[in-house]
Scaffold this motif. Structure first.
Motif, PDB file in Angstrom:
ATOM      1  N   LYS A   1      71.794 -33.229  -9.474  1.00 31.34           N
ATOM      2  CA  LYS A   1      70.893 -34.147  -8.764  1.00 31.34           C
ATOM      3  C   LYS A   1      71.608 -35.393  -8.255  1.00 31.34           C
ATOM      4  O   LYS A   1      71.253 -35.947  -7.238  1.00 31.34           O
ATOM      5  CB  LYS A   1      69.694 -34.474  -9.640  1.00 31.34           C
ATOM      6  CG  LYS A   1      68.881 -33.216  -9.888  1.00 31.34           C
ATOM      7  CD  LYS A   1      67.653 -33.434 -10.735  1.00 31.34           C
ATOM      8  CE  LYS A   1      66.998 -32.070 -10.963  1.00 31.34           C
ATOM      9  NZ  LYS A   1      65.640 -32.162 -11.415  1.00 31.34           N
ATOM     10  N   GLY A   2      72.682 -35.794  -8.934  1.00 34.10           N
ATOM     11  CA  GLY A   2      73.459 -36.950  -8.497  1.00 34.10           C
ATOM     12  C   GLY A   2      74.103 -36.757  -7.134  1.00 34.10           C
ATOM     13  O   GLY A   2      74.457 -37.725  -6.459  1.00 34.10           O
ATOM     14  N   ASP A   3      74.244 -35.498  -6.707  1.00 32.08           N
ATOM     15  CA  ASP A   3      74.818 -35.214  -5.388  1.00 32.08           C
ATOM     16  C   ASP A   3      73.900 -35.690  -4.267  1.00 32.08           C
ATOM     17  O   ASP A   3      74.312 -35.750  -3.111  1.00 32.08           O
ATOM     18  CB  ASP A   3      75.070 -33.710  -5.221  1.00 32.08           C
ATOM     19  CG  ASP A   3      76.156 -33.195  -6.159  1.00 32.08           C
ATOM     20  OD1 ASP A   3      77.019 -33.994  -6.576  1.00 32.08           O
ATOM     21  OD2 ASP A   3      76.124 -31.995  -6.470  1.00 32.08           O
ATOM     22  N   LEU A   4      72.645 -36.016  -4.607  1.00 30.11           N
ATOM     23  CA  LEU A   4      71.685 -36.477  -3.608  1.00 30.11           C
ATOM     24  C   LEU A   4      71.412 -37.971  -3.738  1.00 30.11           C
ATOM     25  O   LEU A   4      70.366 -38.454  -3.335  1.00 30.11           O
ATOM     26  CB  LEU A   4      70.379 -35.681  -3.723  1.00 30.11           C
ATOM     27  CG  LEU A   4      70.530 -34.197  -3.417  1.00 30.11           C
ATOM     28  CD1 LEU A   4      69.209 -33.481  -3.558  1.00 30.11           C
ATOM     29  CD2 LEU A   4      71.094 -33.976  -2.025  1.00 30.11           C
ATOM     30  N   ASP A   5      72.380 -38.690  -4.280  1.00 27.57           N
ATOM     31  CA  ASP A   5      72.259 -40.148  -4.367  1.00 27.57           C
ATOM     32  C   ASP A   5      72.120 -40.729  -2.962  1.00 27.57           C
ATOM     33  O   ASP A   5      72.943 -40.447  -2.080  1.00 27.57           O
ATOM     34  CB  ASP A   5      73.507 -40.723  -5.046  1.00 27.57           C
ATOM     35  CG  ASP A   5      73.507 -42.242  -5.019  1.00 27.57           C
ATOM     36  OD1 ASP A   5      72.748 -42.836  -5.791  1.00 27.57           O
ATOM     37  OD2 ASP A   5      74.274 -42.809  -4.196  1.00 27.57           O
ATOM     38  N   GLU A   6      71.080 -41.530  -2.762  1.00 30.03           N
ATOM     39  CA  GLU A   6      70.784 -42.027  -1.416  1.00 30.03           C
ATOM     40  C   GLU A   6      71.939 -42.812  -0.809  1.00 30.03           C
ATOM     41  O   GLU A   6      72.272 -42.643   0.360  1.00 30.03           O
ATOM     42  CB  GLU A   6      69.515 -42.889  -1.427  1.00 30.03           C
ATOM     43  CG  GLU A   6      69.100 -43.269  -0.030  1.00 30.03           C
ATOM     44  CD  GLU A   6      67.603 -43.286   0.185  1.00 30.03           C
ATOM     45  OE1 GLU A   6      67.211 -43.530   1.331  1.00 30.03           O
ATOM     46  OE2 GLU A   6      66.834 -43.064  -0.758  1.00 30.03           O
ATOM     47  N   GLY A   7      72.583 -43.660  -1.588  1.00 31.17           N
ATOM     48  CA  GLY A   7      73.702 -44.449  -1.066  1.00 31.17           C
ATOM     49  C   GLY A   7      74.835 -43.574  -0.558  1.00 31.17           C
ATOM     50  O   GLY A   7      75.402 -43.820   0.511  1.00 31.17           O
ATOM     51  N   GLU A   8      75.158 -42.531  -1.316  1.00 32.25           N
ATOM     52  CA  GLU A   8      76.231 -41.620  -0.914  1.00 32.25           C
ATOM     53  C   GLU A   8      75.850 -40.806   0.317  1.00 32.25           C
ATOM     54  O   GLU A   8      76.670 -40.596   1.214  1.00 32.25           O
ATOM     55  CB  GLU A   8      76.599 -40.678  -2.070  1.00 32.25           C
ATOM     56  CG  GLU A   8      77.275 -41.375  -3.230  1.00 32.25           C
ATOM     57  CD  GLU A   8      78.557 -42.091  -2.828  1.00 32.25           C
ATOM     58  OE1 GLU A   8      79.399 -41.478  -2.156  1.00 32.25           O
ATOM     59  OE2 GLU A   8      78.698 -43.275  -3.181  1.00 32.25           O
ATOM     60  N   VAL A   9      74.612 -40.369   0.361  1.00 31.24           N
ATOM     61  CA  VAL A   9      74.153 -39.599   1.520  1.00 31.24           C
ATOM     62  C   VAL A   9      74.180 -40.470   2.774  1.00 31.24           C
ATOM     63  O   VAL A   9      74.640 -40.037   3.833  1.00 31.24           O
ATOM     64  CB  VAL A   9      72.749 -38.995   1.264  1.00 31.24           C
ATOM     65  CG1 VAL A   9      72.183 -38.376   2.538  1.00 31.24           C
ATOM     66  CG2 VAL A   9      72.816 -37.957   0.148  1.00 31.24           C
ATOM     67  N   VAL A  10      73.718 -41.716   2.658  1.00 27.45           N
ATOM     68  CA  VAL A  10      73.736 -42.620   3.821  1.00 27.45           C
ATOM     69  C   VAL A  10      75.173 -42.845   4.298  1.00 27.45           C
ATOM     70  O   VAL A  10      75.439 -42.841   5.496  1.00 27.45           O
ATOM     71  CB  VAL A  10      73.013 -43.947   3.501  1.00 27.45           C
ATOM     72  CG1 VAL A  10      73.296 -45.000   4.566  1.00 27.45           C
ATOM     73  CG2 VAL A  10      71.513 -43.714   3.375  1.00 27.45           C
ATOM     74  N   LYS A  11      76.122 -42.996   3.365  1.00 23.57           N
ATOM     75  CA  LYS A  11      77.540 -43.153   3.764  1.00 23.57           C
ATOM     76  C   LYS A  11      77.996 -41.960   4.591  1.00 23.57           C
ATOM     77  O   LYS A  11      78.670 -42.113   5.609  1.00 23.57           O
ATOM     78  CB  LYS A  11      78.434 -43.262   2.524  1.00 23.57           C
ATOM     79  CG  LYS A  11      78.540 -44.630   1.948  1.00 23.57           C
ATOM     80  CD  LYS A  11      79.591 -44.615   0.847  1.00 23.57           C
ATOM     81  CE  LYS A  11      79.334 -45.748  -0.112  1.00 23.57           C
ATOM     82  NZ  LYS A  11      80.102 -45.637  -1.339  1.00 23.57           N
ATOM     83  N   ARG A  12      77.641 -40.758   4.136  1.00 23.21           N
ATOM     84  CA  ARG A  12      78.045 -39.553   4.872  1.00 23.21           C
ATOM     85  C   ARG A  12      77.378 -39.491   6.237  1.00 23.21           C
ATOM     86  O   ARG A  12      78.006 -39.094   7.222  1.00 23.21           O
ATOM     87  CB  ARG A  12      77.710 -38.305   4.055  1.00 23.21           C
ATOM     88  CG  ARG A  12      78.630 -38.176   2.843  1.00 23.21           C
ATOM     89  CD  ARG A  12      78.532 -36.853   2.158  1.00 23.21           C
ATOM     90  NE  ARG A  12      78.736 -35.742   3.059  1.00 23.21           N
ATOM     91  CZ  ARG A  12      78.470 -34.487   2.726  1.00 23.21           C
ATOM     92  NH1 ARG A  12      78.006 -34.193   1.543  1.00 23.21           N
ATOM     93  NH2 ARG A  12      78.656 -33.510   3.589  1.00 23.21           N
ATOM     94  N   LEU A  13      76.115 -39.899   6.306  1.00 23.49           N
ATOM     95  CA  LEU A  13      75.411 -39.890   7.590  1.00 23.49           C
ATOM     96  C   LEU A  13      76.009 -40.917   8.543  1.00 23.49           C
ATOM     97  O   LEU A  13      76.127 -40.662   9.739  1.00 23.49           O
ATOM     98  CB  LEU A  13      73.917 -40.156   7.373  1.00 23.49           C
ATOM     99  CG  LEU A  13      73.153 -38.997   6.722  1.00 23.49           C
ATOM    100  CD1 LEU A  13      71.775 -39.452   6.286  1.00 23.49           C
ATOM    101  CD2 LEU A  13      73.048 -37.809   7.670  1.00 23.49           C
ATOM    102  N   ARG A  14      76.389 -42.082   8.032  1.00 25.88           N
ATOM    103  CA  ARG A  14      77.029 -43.096   8.886  1.00 25.88           C
ATOM    104  C   ARG A  14      78.330 -42.558   9.482  1.00 25.88           C
ATOM    105  O   ARG A  14      78.604 -42.724  10.658  1.00 25.88           O
ATOM    106  CB  ARG A  14      77.344 -44.363   8.090  1.00 25.88           C
ATOM    107  CG  ARG A  14      76.169 -45.247   7.814  1.00 25.88           C
ATOM    108  CD  ARG A  14      76.648 -46.536   7.145  1.00 25.88           C
ATOM    109  NE  ARG A  14      75.564 -47.251   6.530  1.00 25.88           N
ATOM    110  CZ  ARG A  14      74.697 -48.009   7.183  1.00 25.88           C
ATOM    111  NH1 ARG A  14      74.789 -48.140   8.483  1.00 25.88           N
ATOM    112  NH2 ARG A  14      73.743 -48.635   6.539  1.00 25.88           N
ATOM    113  N   LYS A  15      79.137 -41.906   8.642  1.00 33.44           N
ATOM    114  CA  LYS A  15      80.414 -41.341   9.121  1.00 33.44           C
ATOM    115  C   LYS A  15      80.170 -40.282  10.181  1.00 33.44           C
ATOM    116  O   LYS A  15      80.910 -40.180  11.149  1.00 33.44           O
ATOM    117  CB  LYS A  15      81.192 -40.730   7.958  1.00 33.44           C
ATOM    118  CG  LYS A  15      81.891 -41.733   7.103  1.00 33.44           C
ATOM    119  CD  LYS A  15      82.687 -41.037   6.024  1.00 33.44           C
ATOM    120  CE  LYS A  15      83.249 -42.047   5.054  1.00 33.44           C
ATOM    121  NZ  LYS A  15      83.701 -41.421   3.822  1.00 33.44           N
ATOM    122  N   ALA A  16      79.134 -39.483   9.995  1.00 34.68           N
ATOM    123  CA  ALA A  16      78.843 -38.400  10.929  1.00 34.68           C
ATOM    124  C   ALA A  16      78.169 -38.901  12.200  1.00 34.68           C
ATOM    125  O   ALA A  16      78.166 -38.216  13.206  1.00 34.68           O
ATOM    126  CB  ALA A  16      77.923 -37.366  10.272  1.00 34.68           C
TER     127      ALA A  16
END
Length: 145
Positions: free
Chosen positions: A120-135
């Motif tokens: 479930k930690g793989d869906l941490d909002e902060g980490e997901v937002v970082k990946r979306l910003r990069k993409a």
């Protein structure tokens, strides 16, 4: 195996719509045997609500709308496709996940990143937002966001 059922398509449209508060959908197996996938949930509570629905004994697919501040004046909306492979899922289900994910992506086709999650930690909002910003091209927060 078809995931282009009316309920899945309607949920996908709802998640994509600016006028609907639904921001995630979850597709999982209809039963312990067989390969039939079905819509098993939707919600408006974002990544944390979605993560709470994920079962460590299952393989599932999710589509989530993530909204985040672009700068002081604007917000961005991006979409992520999640391949959930629970650590205690059956070996054959895990083995089929790559093929099935491809089929599901044909229906849930508009997204910026794919997240392969096993906990479930793989869906941490902060980490997901970082990946979306990069993409997503321009990063107006200088990479700190």
């Amino acid at each position: 195996m078809s995931v282009s059922t009316p309920d899945i398509l309607a949920a996908y449209d709802a998640v994509r719509s600016d006028k609907d508060e639904t921001n995630w959908l979850l597709i999982s197996y209809a039963g312990n045997v067989g390969n039939k996938l079905e819509l098993s949930g939707t919600g408006s509570g974002g990544l944390s609500e979605l993560a709470a629905k994920l079962d460590p004994t299952q393989v599932a697919y999710a589509y989530v709308r993530v909204e985040y501040a672009n700068d002081a004046e604007s917000k961005r909306v991006k979409f992520a496709f999640v391949v959930w492979i629970g650590e205690n899922a059956k070996v054959m289900r895990k083995a089929r996940a790559g093929i099935e994910a491809g089929e599901v992506k044909k229906v849930l086709s508009h997204f910026s990143v794919q997240i392969d999650a096993g906990e479930k930690g793989d869906l941490d909002e902060g980490e997901v937002v970082k990946r979306l910003r990069k993409a997503g091209g321009a990063d107006y927060n200088g990479g700190r966001g």
